[in-house]
Design a protein around this motif. Structure first.
Motif, PDB file in Angstrom:
ATOM      1  N   LYS A  42       0.811  -0.948   0.148  1.00 37.66           N
ATOM      2  CA  LYS A  42      -0.014   0.030   0.153  1.00 37.66           C
ATOM      3  C   LYS A  42       0.902   1.219   0.038  1.00 37.66           C
ATOM      4  N   ASN A 104      -1.455  -6.165  18.152  1.00 36.01           N
ATOM      5  CA  ASN A 104      -2.487  -6.315  18.732  1.00 36.01           C
ATOM      6  C   ASN A 104      -3.445  -7.645  18.298  1.00 36.01           C
ATOM      7  N   GLN A 106      -5.782  -8.667  16.628  1.00 32.52           N
ATOM      8  CA  GLN A 106      -6.152  -8.746  15.173  1.00 32.52           C
ATOM      9  C   GLN A 106      -5.077  -9.098  14.432  1.00 32.52           C
TER      10      GLN A 106
ATOM     11  N   GLU B  53      -5.787   1.618   7.098  1.00 28.97           N
ATOM     12  CA  GLU B  53      -5.516   1.031   6.248  1.00 28.97           C
ATOM     13  C   GLU B  53      -4.178   0.364   6.521  1.00 28.97           C
ATOM     14  N   GLN B  54      -3.761   0.095   7.808  1.00 30.83           N
ATOM     15  CA  GLN B  54      -2.612  -0.503   7.941  1.00 30.83           C
ATOM     16  C   GLN B  54      -2.387  -1.232   9.394  1.00 30.83           C
ATOM     17  N   GLY B  55      -3.568  -1.870   9.734  1.00 33.27           N
ATOM     18  CA  GLY B  55      -3.702  -2.831  10.815  1.00 33.27           C
ATOM     19  C   GLY B  55      -3.396  -2.166  12.332  1.00 33.27           C
ATOM     20  N   ASP B  56      -3.601  -0.733  12.291  1.00 37.23           N
ATOM     21  CA  ASP B  56      -3.331   0.017  13.523  1.00 37.23           C
ATOM     22  C   ASP B  56      -4.707  -0.120  14.324  1.00 37.23           C
ATOM     23  N   GLY B  58      -8.200  -1.098  13.750  1.00 38.01           N
ATOM     24  CA  GLY B  58      -9.183  -1.904  14.005  1.00 38.01           C
ATOM     25  C   GLY B  58     -10.434  -1.439  13.506  1.00 38.01           C
ATOM     26  N   ASN B  70      -7.882  -7.698  10.935  1.00 44.71           N
ATOM     27  CA  ASN B  70      -7.996  -6.492  10.154  1.00 44.71           C
ATOM     28  C   ASN B  70      -8.247  -6.724   8.652  1.00 44.71           C
ATOM     29  N   CYS B  72      -8.487  -5.066   6.279  1.00 40.02           N
ATOM     30  CA  CYS B  72      -7.676  -4.263   5.400  1.00 40.02           C
ATOM     31  C   CYS B  72      -6.343  -4.759   5.134  1.00 40.02           C
ATOM     32  N   MET B  73      -6.023  -5.820   5.643  1.00 39.47           N
ATOM     33  CA  MET B  73      -4.709  -6.581   5.229  1.00 39.47           C
ATOM     34  C   MET B  73      -4.964  -7.946   4.667  1.00 39.47           C
ATOM     35  N   GLY B 143      -6.746  -3.413  20.233  1.00 38.92           N
ATOM     36  CA  GLY B 143      -6.614  -3.287  18.746  1.00 38.92           C
ATOM     37  C   GLY B 143      -7.704  -2.434  17.907  1.00 38.92           C
TER      38      GLY B 143
END
Lengths: 289, 174
Positions: A42, A104, A106, B53-56, B58, B70, B72-73, B143
């Motif tokens: 990305k 985290n 997820q 968009e980067q897993g931060d 949630g 997530n 988005c990933m 998250g």
């Protein structure tokens, strides 16, 4: 956000994955959990034309104890699978605790141990504790396979000794004589933060005397670093808080931190001293590996 | 190997079969399709949000085979044959999930953008651990970033939902 176009392969085995990587060369990359590679795509840091999926391969998903060999962890195992593994909880609780400190929930459900190592980020949470337990790595390529100490896999930030067609397939934590180990992470938040400093320690105690020890530092050098002078100081000595403080001072002299957005080099050095002392105390006192 | 067709543009498209909220969808997607975009744009399930968009953050959290991830990933092709639950899948027969009821009762969300993600993280927690401590609740939603609330009402709502579903279960059993 959208990704550029690429092709996607779903091989049936590690062998087939390595052959695909060999066939397509540098324009192909392996993908497991995707938590690093997708984000880098990305951000246009990476632009592979081909992704070879390996996260689904059952042969990379095992966690087992092989008597005489040790605990074998497949590279495709996620951080949460490590954390929840009964075998690891019983034999190497400190490895479960380290996995739990990564990112985290997820991300821990997606990101794999093999990916955490292959990305070779200096602040990664798994390398210090695994190196402190003398973990070896099995690396399989399209033509050969080899086994290396994990310590020797890293070359620099985001650089490993892996060749283009090679994959890490498993980690072996050998049956050892360590009596205690731990990984302490110092981040700026309790969750979702990269380590400012990470310190793993393992000790082999004989009564109150330290027979052997490992101290491995994360986030304070281009690669995870053994503080060997500090380790040598400990060997043969009676465990004490004063000794651990001295080991911390030596370790803080051995590290090579940088200043960045999270902390200054000077602060990182001092935190190496503090967390080395605390890690040694915890490894000795809690008495589990 | 996944089945694919090559379009007129020369780009491969892959046949995937994904169960979302109990319904099996068979679709043709490009390799670069992200699960969050597949859900929002191909299935019109816009409850799942896109933010960092980067897993931060949630906001895009969905359950993949019962575990929060997530979206988005996640590449849609990698979800072939698997099960996804989104926030739209929580309510059944027009009846809200107990977590949704308690979110409303406690006024847990403010702007609401993070709420679908927090619901999914909380759902995963309660499925695994029906009687969590406050610490476990806080850890389960660590998250998921919320910039409005400070999390206090969220934590209370999740604990209350756990207690209420325990009571209902006990009621039924007794």
């Amino acid at each position: 956000m959208y990704l550029p176009d690429f092709e996607y392969f779903t091989p049936d085995s590690v062998e087939e994955a390595c052959q695909l990587l060999s066939k397509y060369g540098p324009k192909a990359m392996a993908i497991a959990g995707g938590t690093d590679i997708v984000v880098k795509m990305k951000k246009e840091v990476l632009a592979p034309e081909i992704l070879v999926s390996i996260g689904h391969l059952p042969e990379l998903k095992k966690i087992e104890y092989v008597p005489g060999k040790g605990v074998v962890i497949g590279a495709g195992v996620t951080h949460n699978e490590v954390q929840n593994s009964k075998i690891l909880q019983e034999k190497y609780l400190s490895v479960c605790e380290a996995a739990h400190q990564m990112a985290n929930n997820q991300v821990r459900n997606l990101g794999t141990i093999g990916g955490n190592i292959s990305n070779a980020v200096p602040s990664a949470d798994m390398p210090p504790i695994l190196i402190a337990l003398d973990t070896t790595v099995k690396i399989v390529g399209s033509k050969k396979e080899r086994t290396l100490p994990l310590e020797d896999v890293f070359k620099g930030p985001n650089q490993t000794v892996l060749e283009h067609d090679e994959l890490i397939t498993e980690f072996v934590i050998p049956d050892g004589s360590f009596t205690g180990s731990t990984y302490l992470k110092f981040g700026l938040r309790a969750s979702g933060a990269l380590a400012v400093v990470g310190v793993a320690a393992s000790v082999q105690m004989d009564g109150g005397v330290i027979k052997d020890a490992r101290i491995v530092l994360g986030a304070v050098s281009p690669v995870p670093l053994r503080a060997k002078e500090a380790e040598n100081l400990l060997k043969g000595k009676q465990a004490s808080e004063e000794l651990f403080e001295e080991a911390g001072v030596i370790a803080s002299g051995e590290c090579r931190p940088i200043s960045d957005i999270r902390a200054s080099a000077e602060y990182r050095r001092d935190m190496v001293r503090v967390f080395t002392r605390r890690a040694l105390l915890k490894a000795v006192n809690e008495g589990h590996v | 190997m996944a089945e694919f067709v090559v379009g007129e543009d020369g780009i491969k498209r892959y046949l995937v079969s994904i169960t979302v909220n109990g319904i099996k969808y068979t679709k043709v997607v490009k390799a670069n399709s992200l699960l969050v975009n597949f859900l929002r744009e191909d299935l019109n399930l816009t409850g799942t949000k896109r933010a960092c968009e980067q897993g931060d953050c949630g906001a895009c959290t969905v359950l993949l085979d019962g575990k929060p991830v997530n979206s988005c990933m996640v590449l849609t092709v990698s979800v072939d044959g698997r099960e996804v639950t989104t926030v739209e899948g929580l309510a059944s027969n027009d009846k809200l999930d107990i977590l949704q009821e308690k979110f409303i009762e406690h006024s847990a969300p403010q702007c609401g953008f993070c709420a679908p993600g927090i619901l999914m993280s909380a759902k995963a927690l309660l499925m695994k651990n029906p009687n969590p401590t406050e610490y476990e609740v806080r850890e389960a939603i660590a998250g998921n970033l919320c910039r409005c609330t400070g999390y206090v009402h969220y934590v209370e709502a999740i604990l209350d939902a756990a207690a209420a579903s325990q009571e209902r279960k006990d009621g039924k059993n007794g």
